[in-house]
Design an enzyme around this catalytic site. Sequence first.
Site, mmCIF file in Angstrom:
data_model
loop_
_atom_site.group_PDB
_atom_site.id
_atom_site.type_symbol
_atom_site.label_atom_id
_atom_site.label_comp_id
_atom_site.label_asym_id
_atom_site.label_seq_id
_atom_site.Cartn_x
_atom_site.Cartn_y
_atom_site.Cartn_z
ATOM 1 N NE ARG A 26 34.357 13.630 -1.100
ATOM 2 C CZ ARG A 26 33.501 13.019 -0.281
ATOM 3 N NH1 ARG A 26 33.432 11.711 -0.267
ATOM 4 N NH2 ARG A 26 32.709 13.702 0.490
ATOM 5 N NE ARG A 30 33.503 18.109 5.228
ATOM 6 C CZ ARG A 30 32.929 17.009 5.693
ATOM 7 N NH1 ARG A 30 32.081 17.087 6.669
ATOM 8 N NH2 ARG A 30 33.234 15.830 5.191
ATOM 9 N NE ARG A 39 28.793 22.527 3.478
ATOM 10 C CZ ARG A 39 27.759 22.655 4.288
ATOM 11 N NH1 ARG A 39 27.215 23.832 4.490
ATOM 12 N NH2 ARG A 39 27.232 21.591 4.870
ATOM 13 C CG ASP A 75 27.729 13.887 -3.103
ATOM 14 O OD1 ASP A 75 28.705 14.081 -2.362
ATOM 15 O OD2 ASP A 75 27.032 12.862 -3.035
ATOM 16 C CE1 TYR A 152 25.840 6.910 1.154
ATOM 17 C CE2 TYR A 152 26.929 6.142 -0.839
ATOM 18 C CZ TYR A 152 26.993 6.625 0.452
ATOM 19 O OH TYR A 152 28.211 6.819 1.057
HETATM 20 O O1 CP3 Z 1 36.505 15.116 -5.030
HETATM 21 C C1 CP3 Z 1 36.083 16.285 -4.979
HETATM 22 O O2 CP3 Z 1 36.713 17.190 -4.450
HETATM 23 C C2 CP3 Z 1 34.797 16.621 -5.715
HETATM 24 C C3 CP3 Z 1 33.629 16.570 -4.928
HETATM 25 C C4 CP3 Z 1 33.060 15.288 -4.358
HETATM 26 C C5 CP3 Z 1 32.196 15.321 -3.242
HETATM 27 N N1 CP3 Z 1 31.684 14.067 -3.067
HETATM 28 C C6 CP3 Z 1 31.877 16.533 -2.470
HETATM 29 C C7 CP3 Z 1 31.305 16.402 -1.116
HETATM 30 C C8 CP3 Z 1 33.131 13.953 -4.801
HETATM 31 C C9 CP3 Z 1 33.953 13.333 -5.899
HETATM 32 C C10 CP3 Z 1 32.237 13.207 -3.970
HETATM 33 C C11 CP3 Z 1 32.001 11.764 -4.161
HETATM 34 C C12 CP3 Z 1 31.228 11.025 -3.164
HETATM 35 N N2 CP3 Z 1 30.158 11.458 -2.437
HETATM 36 C C13 CP3 Z 1 31.439 9.662 -2.842
HETATM 37 C C14 CP3 Z 1 32.461 8.755 -3.504
HETATM 38 C C15 CP3 Z 1 33.831 9.011 -3.046
HETATM 39 C C16 CP3 Z 1 34.143 8.477 -1.680
HETATM 40 O O3 CP3 Z 1 34.630 9.262 -0.874
HETATM 41 O O4 CP3 Z 1 33.957 7.276 -1.465
HETATM 42 C C17 CP3 Z 1 30.504 9.303 -1.869
HETATM 43 C C18 CP3 Z 1 30.371 7.947 -1.207
HETATM 44 C C19 CP3 Z 1 29.690 10.437 -1.626
HETATM 45 C C20 CP3 Z 1 28.520 10.550 -0.723
HETATM 46 C C21 CP3 Z 1 28.734 11.604 0.282
HETATM 47 N N3 CP3 Z 1 28.587 12.954 0.074
HETATM 48 C C22 CP3 Z 1 29.103 11.427 1.628
HETATM 49 C C23 CP3 Z 1 29.384 10.074 2.273
HETATM 50 C C24 CP3 Z 1 29.151 12.698 2.208
HETATM 51 C C25 CP3 Z 1 29.346 13.010 3.647
HETATM 52 C C26 CP3 Z 1 30.656 12.668 4.142
HETATM 53 C C27 CP3 Z 1 31.599 13.780 3.848
HETATM 54 O O5 CP3 Z 1 32.647 13.542 3.263
HETATM 55 O O6 CP3 Z 1 31.257 14.886 4.267
HETATM 56 C C28 CP3 Z 1 28.870 13.655 1.210
HETATM 57 C C29 CP3 Z 1 28.883 15.123 1.326
HETATM 58 C C30 CP3 Z 1 29.984 15.820 0.591
HETATM 59 N N4 CP3 Z 1 30.280 15.577 -0.717
HETATM 60 C C31 CP3 Z 1 30.836 16.847 1.075
HETATM 61 C C32 CP3 Z 1 31.668 17.221 0.010
HETATM 62 C C33 CP3 Z 1 32.713 18.296 0.001
HETATM 63 C C34 CP3 Z 1 30.813 17.462 2.471
HETATM 64 C C35 CP3 Z 1 29.683 18.437 2.518
HETATM 65 C C36 CP3 Z 1 29.943 19.597 3.409
HETATM 66 O O7 CP3 Z 1 30.670 20.525 2.999
HETATM 67 O O8 CP3 Z 1 29.376 19.596 4.494
#
Ligand code: CP3
Length: 350
Positions: A26, A30, A39, A75, A152
């Site tokens: 990740r 943010r 963003r 995502d 999910y």
């Molecule tokens: O790793 C990276 O930098 C690449 C981007 C990436 C995102 N999500 C961007 C994102 C990756 C690899 C993911 C994977 C992901 N998404 C997972 C598996 C990895 C893990 O952490 O377990 C899961 C479970 C998700 C589902 C998801 N998407 C959640 C739970 C959330 C909200 C929680 C959070 O971290 O904000 C998201 C949204 C999300 N995906 C954001 C980002 C940067 C935040 C969105 C925002 O900018 O508001």
Amino acid sequence: MKLKNDLIIKACKRLPTERTPIWIMRQAGRYLPEYRAIRSKHDFLTMCKTPELAAEVTIQPVDIIGVDAAIIFSDILVIPEAMGMHLRIHEGRGPVFSNPINSSEDLRKLRNPDPGKDLKYVMDAISLTKKELNGRVPIIGFAGAPWTILTYMVEGHGSKTFSKVKKMIYGNPELAHKLLDKITTTTAAYLSAQIEAGANLVQIFDTWSGILSPRDYQVFALRYVYQLIKDIKRKDEPVIYFPKGVHYLFHELKECGADAISVDWTLELSKVRRKIGDKVAIQGNLDPTVLYSEPPFIKREARKVLESFGKGDGHIFNLGHGILPDIDPENVKALVNYVKEESGQFHLLY
Ligand code: CP3
């Protein structure tokens, strides 16, 4: 195009490297003010679907933090979205599907997406990122593991108890298997398309594997991971599998077809290496909350991770799970610089 830095690819294949490579799960997100600036002007899904924006935030941590790979900004939930589910990312609440799956009627309504077409925006983002990176570091493609995607799709959002998906696997296992099968087929085509578009390696995130009993993990999760990895069309692009919270079945894990297994911080790397290091590379496993501390402490903890893996090749440094949004980027830079400067002594090549 030849990669100028292929340390992660080499480490995945357990080939000799001059130091341990590092990237951060990740890493595009943010905690970076540069990410928040973009963003603030665009919705999250718009960013994923606009290749110029996705490429820009993908490259940010390479420029700012100095990591050894770029993971494409997207995502794991774009797969259910492409199947026709309605996805929204709520501020503070995370992802929400308004129409979770609960019956065979819901399954019937799901589309059979063609990832090359329906998720073309991801492939375009990969090609554009590749062009802009010009071989500086490899590009990591990714997807959720079938089990994690199923949770999910059935829960509709994150959960503490996973009641709905557990009710489904115990009450209607046939439906769960049909869904898992469908997700696996689509995800294999999706990861193959990412590789075709230029991803140099791919990671499969199984964030919720740890909520299952060992037997259920094998039946509802690992079995589909075997199938998925077998079906990915690739030449020599490595696959990393991250089964978060799985502390058992090491023998099966090392046979799943992945080149590397990513482990969380609740495991000792030395033990994991003893159990599976003869067959696969190992990624991990600093506790992400260590980054709340100050650089001297962070460096000491990073050293413990390096020492636990020990001398030799086949280690990719990473956190045990994703970086948290309120981490100071200066601490992440301190970690990356430390691993780059100090890990050479754990390698025998130079
Ligand atoms: O790793 C990276 O930098 C690449 C981007 C990436 C995102 N999500 C961007 C994102 C990756 C690899 C993911 C994977 C992901 N998404 C997972 C598996 C990895 C893990 O952490 O377990 C899961 C479970 C998700 C589902 C998801 N998407 C959640 C739970 C959330 C909200 C929680 C959070 O971290 O904000 C998201 C949204 C999300 N995906 C954001 C980002 C940067 C935040 C969105 C925002 O900018 O508001």
